[in-house]
Design a protein around this motif. Structure first.
Motif, short mmCIF file in Angstrom:
data_model
loop_
_atom_site.label_atom_id
_atom_site.label_comp_id
_atom_site.label_asym_id
_atom_site.label_seq_id
_atom_site.Cartn_x
_atom_site.Cartn_y
_atom_site.Cartn_z
N GLU A 1 1.94 -13.11 4.40
CA GLU A 1 3.20 -12.38 4.21
C GLU A 1 4.28 -13.33 3.69
N TRP B 1 3.92 -1.91 1.53
CA TRP B 1 3.54 -3.29 1.25
C TRP B 1 3.15 -3.49 -0.21
N ARG C 1 3.07 -9.43 0.40
CA ARG C 1 2.00 -10.37 0.74
C ARG C 1 1.55 -11.02 -0.57
#
Length: 172
Positions: free
Chosen positions: A84, A128, A79
């Motif tokens: 994203e 992430w 991200r």
């Protein structure tokens, strides 16, 4: 950076405990270490989802893995600036969990790589990278990457040239 990681890994005590916190409220998951315990390596701007934590800590998670598995490959998603990144970074899988005492980082300028003793297992979970810096920082970061990549390429070329010169001398 690899030297710093390797120093930290060497300093870890054989019995440790750490806690993984998800982004949602009340989402706490605990993994116990000890002999053969697992280490999760995340940067400051990286995190696990609640689903990933549940999979790793559930009945079919880390405790169910055979002893010969030394590293777990997780999928990286990114991200940046609130959204994203869906193109050009898809499908990157990296060993980011490994057994204590059975892994270290190769000391290279770029493309950090974990060297581990045992098998690697790809697990269907995600971590992430959610960078909160601005565009100027992002551009400078990638310029630095490009510079280190070029330095590594020059180093490889020079090693190859030295080897060729040695080979010619040896052939007489």
């Amino acid at each position: 950076q690899a030297a710093q990681f390797n120093w930290a890994l060497g300093e870890l005590v054989s019995s440790f405990r750490f806690q993984v916190s998800g982004r949602g409220e009340g989402s706490k998951f605990q993994v116990s270490g000890g002999e053969g315990g697992w280490i999760l390596r995340l940067d400051a701007d990286e995190y696990l989802t609640e689903e990933t934590c549940k999979r790793l800590c559930g009945a079919q998670g880390l405790s169910a893995l055979p002893d010969d598995v030394a590293g777990l490959t997780l999928e990286l998603k990114r991200r940046f600036m609130g959204g994203e990144i869906r193109h050009a970074t898809n499908g990157i899988k990296m060993v980011r969990m490994f057994r204590a005492g059975r892994a270290k980082y190769a000391e290279t300028l770029m493309d950090e790589r974990l060297i581990y003793e045992g098998k690697k297992l790809e697990v269907p979970v995600v971590f992430w990278d959610d960078n909160l810096n601005g565009m100027e920082w992002w551009k400078n970061k990638h310029r630095g990457y490009a510079k280190r990549e070029a330095e590594q390429a020059v180093e490889r070329f020079e090693k190859f040239e030295r080897f060729e010169r040695f080979e010619k001398l040896a052939d007489g």
